[in-house]
Design an enzyme around this catalytic site. Structure first.
Site, PDB file in Angstrom:
ATOM      1  N   GLU A  88       7.665 -15.984 -89.749  1.00  0.00           N
ATOM      2  CA  GLU A  88       7.558 -15.790 -91.213  1.00  0.00           C
ATOM      3  C   GLU A  88       8.502 -14.698 -91.727  1.00  0.00           C
ATOM      4  O   GLU A  88       8.451 -13.550 -91.269  1.00  0.00           O
ATOM      5  CB  GLU A  88       6.106 -15.449 -91.589  1.00  0.00           C
ATOM      6  CG  GLU A  88       5.871 -15.437 -93.093  1.00  0.00           C
ATOM      7  CD  GLU A  88       4.402 -15.202 -93.462  1.00  0.00           C
ATOM      8  OE1 GLU A  88       3.509 -15.678 -92.738  1.00  0.00           O
ATOM      9  OE2 GLU A  88       4.172 -14.532 -94.490  1.00  0.00           O
ATOM     10  N   LYS A 265      -5.567 -12.268 -93.259  1.00  0.00           N
ATOM     11  CA  LYS A 265      -4.369 -12.985 -92.781  1.00  0.00           C
ATOM     12  C   LYS A 265      -3.175 -12.031 -92.803  1.00  0.00           C
ATOM     13  O   LYS A 265      -2.346 -12.009 -91.892  1.00  0.00           O
ATOM     14  CB  LYS A 265      -4.130 -14.223 -93.656  1.00  0.00           C
ATOM     15  CG  LYS A 265      -3.075 -15.174 -93.133  1.00  0.00           C
ATOM     16  CD  LYS A 265      -1.663 -14.805 -93.533  1.00  0.00           C
ATOM     17  CE  LYS A 265      -0.661 -15.791 -92.971  1.00  0.00           C
ATOM     18  NZ  LYS A 265       0.728 -15.448 -93.245  1.00  0.00           N
TER      19      LYS A 265
END
Ligand code: MEV
Length: 433
Positions: A88, A265
């Protein structure tokens, strides 16, 4: 820009501006990696399929993730290079940037409370729970010594092993009881999954003989609330408006499970990449953290930030059981290299570092969310991916990036179709009339 006073200061200064070869050379020149490590990384890491076949079944190749290092981390007064294996965009950049902020304005302290992991032995339906409990507890010392002598002797030699047994009752809802034996074990520097499972399976027969009940299954628990990792951040000189907004954002995550899931998260954005890089079982840690996040009855944030008008304080508390010996950690050369970069001396130190990075990552996210929003920083870094996704050639990329940055500044959002459109325009304006 302020100088970073530390032995690793040279490494951290301007690291993100270097190209890949320069980054590797800098790590080598500081003695963090050697020339074999550099060769291994330059050749693209693991290539030997026989190793993959040792890990899993039906191997057809390797799935490569980028391995980066987050800089600027000073945890408990020690400087760390943090290896992160993750796909990411902006995680490594945000971690490094936020670590720098903390380094300049505050500090990170960590600790581990408790040493034991938990194994469970289930007797699905016991004739009398009270008798079962009495019989197991009466022979507790014998069972612990037996398990240590026959199975966990290696751990005992290293100062760990089985330390305690307890018995829990679960109401089956059909008028009968389920009995669960909890086996407590100190796994030392291993994560301990294999050994605790072996201990529980080994104890099956003696428990059946002692109690005349049937053991149904044996397995570790990932809800290791007996071994909690804590990280604390305190920051001074924070803009009061920002400090109070971060505390409000944190309250949102403490009170609302929808927000808590996303908050957590973001914390795991900092933790998982370290676990992956070091060959640790990130699914186990994720399961433990999410289960722990429910321990007060509803899902909540595993981090908490408060602002008292002067100091911004953050705290992370959760189970974070990792290992630095055994399993993939020992076999995977990239995991070995990541541990070398980290320079941790124990599993608990690795756990503390991961918690500190998770909390730092959370602070970075909350700071972005309560100021410019997540899109701006994220998208700036994501633009390069969009240019590749749109099919731009190497030569076209710088011009396309410029165009997309203009679109982002203007519209505050950007997508792949913008990139495709902009590339089309670029090509038509570049083609000869
Ligand atoms: C994105 O990967 C992570 C965040 O959503 C975390 C958060 O909302 O706190 C930005």
């Amino acid at each position: 820009m302020a100088q970073i006073p530390s032995e690793l200061g040279q490494l951290f200064q301007g690291f993100s501006k270097l190209n890949l070869t320069e980054r590797l050379s800098r790590l080598q020149s500081l003695g963090i990696l050697n020339s074999d490590d550099l060769d291994y990384l330059k050749k693209g890491g693991l290539k030997d399929f026989s190793l993959g076949e040792k890990f899993i079944e039906n191997v057809i190749g390797y799935f490569q993730l980028p391995l980066g290092v987050a800089t600027n981390f000073r945890i408990d007064g020690k400087d760390y290079v943090i290896p992160m294996a993750v796909e990411e965009t902006s995680i490594v950049a945000a971690a490094s940037k936020t670590a720098r902020w903390i380094r300049e304005k505050g500090e990170i302290h960590t600790s581990v409370v408790g040493h034991e992991i938990i194994g469970q032995i289930q007797c699905a339906k016991v004739k009398s729970f009270a008798r079962f409990k009495e019989q197991v507890l009466a022979q507790k010392v014998y069972l612990i010594e037996l398990a240590n002598r026959e199975v966990a002797f290696g751990l005992v030699n290293r100062g760990g092993g089985v330390t305690d047994l307890s018995v829990r009752e679960i109401d089956r809802g059909d008028g009968h009881s389920m009995a669960i034996v909890h086996v407590m074990m100190n796994p030392c520097d291993a994560m301990g999954a294999n050994i605790i499972n072996q201990v529980c399976e080994f104890l099956k027969e003696p428990i059946e003989q002692l109690t005349n009940e049937k053991v149904t299954m044996c397995i570790l628990s990932n809800l290791v609330d007996t071994k909690l990792t804590k990280a604390k951040v305190s920051l001074r000189g924070v803009d009061p408006e920002l400090g109070s907004k971060i505390a409000e954002a944190s309250l949102f995550a403490q009170k609302d499970p929808y927000r808590a899931a996303t908050n957590n998260k973001g914390v795991l954005n900092g933790i998982d990449p370290i676990l992956i890089a070091t060959g640790n079982d990130w699914r186990a840690v994720e399961a433990g953290i999410h289960a722990y996040a429910c321990s007060e009855g509803s899902y909540r944030s595993i981090t908490k930030w408060t602002w008292d008008g002067e100091i911004l304080r953050g705290e992370f508390v959760a189970p974070l059981v990792v290992g630095i010996v055994g399993g993939v950690t020992a076999l995977h050369p990239t995991a070995g290299l990541a541990l070398k970069l980290l320079n941790v001396r124990s599993a608990e130190e690795l756990s503390r570092v991961a918690a500190a990075v998770g909390l730092t990552q959370n602070l970075g996210a909350l700071r972005a969310l309560t100021t410019e929003g997540i899109i701006e920083g994220h998208m700036k870094l994501h633009i390069k991916n969009l240019t590749l996704g749109a099919g731009a050639h190497e030569k076209e990329i710088p011009q396309l990036i410029k165009k997309l940055e203009e679109i982002l500044a203007l519209r505050k959002r950007i997508s792949l179709s913008n990139a495709v459109e902009a590339l089309k325009e670029l090509r038509s304006s570049n083609s000869p009339p």
